[in-house]
Design an enzyme around this catalytic site. Structure first.
Site, PDB file in Angstrom:
ATOM      1  N   GLU A 291       0.793  -1.239   0.000  1.00 34.79           N
ATOM      2  CA  GLU A 291       0.000   0.000   0.000  1.00 34.79           C
ATOM      3  C   GLU A 291       0.826   1.291   0.000  1.00 34.79           C
ATOM      4  O   GLU A 291       0.848   2.037   0.991  1.00 34.79           O
ATOM      5  CB  GLU A 291      -0.943   0.026   1.203  1.00 34.79           C
ATOM      6  CG  GLU A 291      -1.990  -1.048   1.156  1.00 34.79           C
ATOM      7  CD  GLU A 291      -3.094  -0.836   2.190  1.00 34.79           C
ATOM      8  OE1 GLU A 291      -2.986   0.092   3.001  1.00 34.79           O
ATOM      9  OE2 GLU A 291      -4.052  -1.606   2.163  1.00 34.79           O
TER      10      GLU A 291
ATOM     11  N   GLU B  45      -5.455  -8.328   0.988  1.00 33.39           N
ATOM     12  CA  GLU B  45      -5.980  -8.039   2.338  1.00 33.39           C
ATOM     13  C   GLU B  45      -7.439  -7.650   2.237  1.00 33.39           C
ATOM     14  O   GLU B  45      -7.817  -6.890   1.339  1.00 33.39           O
ATOM     15  CB  GLU B  45      -5.261  -6.856   2.994  1.00 33.39           C
ATOM     16  CG  GLU B  45      -3.922  -7.133   3.588  1.00 33.39           C
ATOM     17  CD  GLU B  45      -3.294  -5.886   4.223  1.00 33.39           C
ATOM     18  OE1 GLU B  45      -4.014  -4.987   4.686  1.00 33.39           O
ATOM     19  OE2 GLU B  45      -2.049  -5.832   4.232  1.00 33.39           O
TER      20      GLU B  45
END
Ligand code: BGC
Length: 447
Positions: free
Chosen positions: A166, A354
């Protein structure tokens, strides 16, 4: 139908390992951030309740128990990260004990028939490198490349590699808003760091593939669904701008589209961070694209906002269906995000690296009845399967998280785990959601 689907569960090093200053590990920017007080020795910590990552789940010593639990639940894939400052305490020199730890962890996964997926960078930069400028210093590309190649060569049994976790979050929260490590608040630093992170993904991908063409190498991106507050064209535009700033800016350069600056002129300054030839280094044919979705956000037009003319409408003003992070629960977002990536026609697998939810779970008579979490997973997985059934090339799903973890600046209160951790005794208790996964992973739907 879904036989090819990969079902896994994920954690990260800084959030779970503990042993933050033992066995030769050097300090990371997150160790320093936890210690930081605004006035050197006093004032409130930047982490809620002054929580510290040293008090996390002690995965370093309990990894066998945790892997046994993964096996019991029925996941066949496990994504975890390497703490750069454990294998290279100063970001450069090797700590054999750290390398040994990850070797044992990988070996134990393989013995249990669990496939390791390794994230090379889940936000815990060695503090020594931050002192040299961290992600704002272009030398990070060499440091990272050396570290990544050292890991890939040291653990040749690992086939699945996730380069960065991320970028939008560690760059935005860490370099622009100062609410995550390293706590910087500078637009220039943010742009430089962003460009280096994008280049880093491309360069690392090429280095690994050159030596290990058979490895599967991707990277993970935060994907938050952004909706307009109304159907008015100016709210739609506001949502489009927010989507550009929150999502597209951090993956489109890799897909060969360049930085999407057309609607936000201020972001064009990123071009000043580029050296001649960088445009060719950015496009990267990743082997998979990891997407991570937790919630959605809503934006509207706001004339008083000087630069962007947009306003965020926080979830608590829109809904009562909130998580312990004050995030909206909105399952359709994960479907929308998969379809959004699909629309780029990349022709590479999408892996949900995720997805999960935090609540303030409690132990009652030895059990944790987290039925809201079960509902979250069930509805989100249904949306992933819906996208797959409609032809999206989504091939995997990793639940976040295996065990309750250190939730960065939020400390220990929001619990994301399928397994409850008593942070004093380090005792684990499987939550009802872990049993739910066990039943479902064994059922024909997920076979
Ligand atoms: C991060 C995790 C974090 C999770 C929940 C993701 O952005 O990769 O480290 O725990 O979101 O906030």
């Amino acid at each position: 139908m879904h036989q090819s689907m990969i079902w896994g569960v994920a954690i990260s090093a800084a959030q779970t390992e503990s042993a933050h200053d033992s066995y030769g590990k050097g300090p990371s920017i997150w160790d320093e951030f936890c210690n930081k007080k605004p006035f050197r020795f006093f004032g409130k910590s930047k982490v809620k309740n002054s929580h510290h990552l040293k008090d996390s789940a002690d995965f370093y010593h309990q990894y066998k128990t945790d892997i046994d639990h993964i096996k019991y639940i029925g996941f066949k894939h496990f994504r975890f990260s390497i703490a750069w400052s454990r294998v290279m305490p100063d970001g450069v020199n090797i700590n054999p004990e750290g390398v040994e730890f990850y070797k044992s962890l990988i070996d134990y996964c393989l013995e249990q028939d669990i496939t390791p997926w390794i994230t090379l960078y889940h936000w815990d930069l060695p503090a020594a490198l931050e002192k040299k400028g961290g992600w704002t210093n272009r030398d990070i590309l060499t440091y990272f490349n050396d570290y990544a190649m050292f890991c890939v060569r040291s653990f040749p049994q690992v086939n699945h590699w996730v380069i960065l976790n991320e970028p939008s979050v560690f760059l935005g929260a860490g370099y622009l808003f100062g609410i995550h490590a390293p706590g910087r608040k500078s637009f220039d630093a943010f742009l430089k760091a962003t460009h280096h992170a994008m280049l880093c993904i491309g360069m690392t991908y090429r280095s690994i593939k050159k030596e290990f063409p058979q490895h599967s190498v991707g990277s993970s991106f935060s994907m938050t669904q952004i909706d307009p507050h109304s159907n008015k064209s100016r709210d739609i535009k506001a949502a489009r701008i927010a989507d550009l700033l929150i999502n597209r800016f951090f993956f489109e350069p890799l897909l060969g589209h360049g930085y999407p600056t057309a609607e936000v002129k201020r972001m064009e300054a990123i071009k000043d961070c580029m050296l001649p030839g960088d445009e060719v280094l950015l496009p990267t044919p990743l082997d998979f694209i990891g997407i991570q979705t937790y919630t959605r956000e809503v934006f509207k037009y706001h004339p008083l906002n000087p630069f962007l003319k947009i306003k965020h409408i926080p979830a608590h003003k829109r809904t009562i269906d909130l998580t312990a992070m004050n995030w909206e629960i909105h399952a359709k977002s994960i479907y929308a995000n998969i379809m959004k990536i699909e629309a780029y026609q990349l022709n590479i697998p999408i892996i949900v690296t995720e997805n999960g939810v935090a609540f303030e779970d409690e132990v009652v008579l030895g059990r944790v009845n987290d039925f809201k979490r079960i509902h979250y997973f069930q509805t989100h997985i249904n949306e992933v399967i819906k996208a797959k059934n409609e032809g999206a090339n989504v091939q995997g799903y990793f639940a976040w998280s295996l065990i309750d973890n250190f939730e960065w600046a939020e400390g220990y209160q929001p619990r994301f785990g399928l397994i409850y951790v008593d942070f004093i005794t380090k005792k684990r208790i499987l939550k009802e959601s872990a049993y739910w996964f066990r039943r479902h992973l064994n059922s024909s739907l997920y076979a």
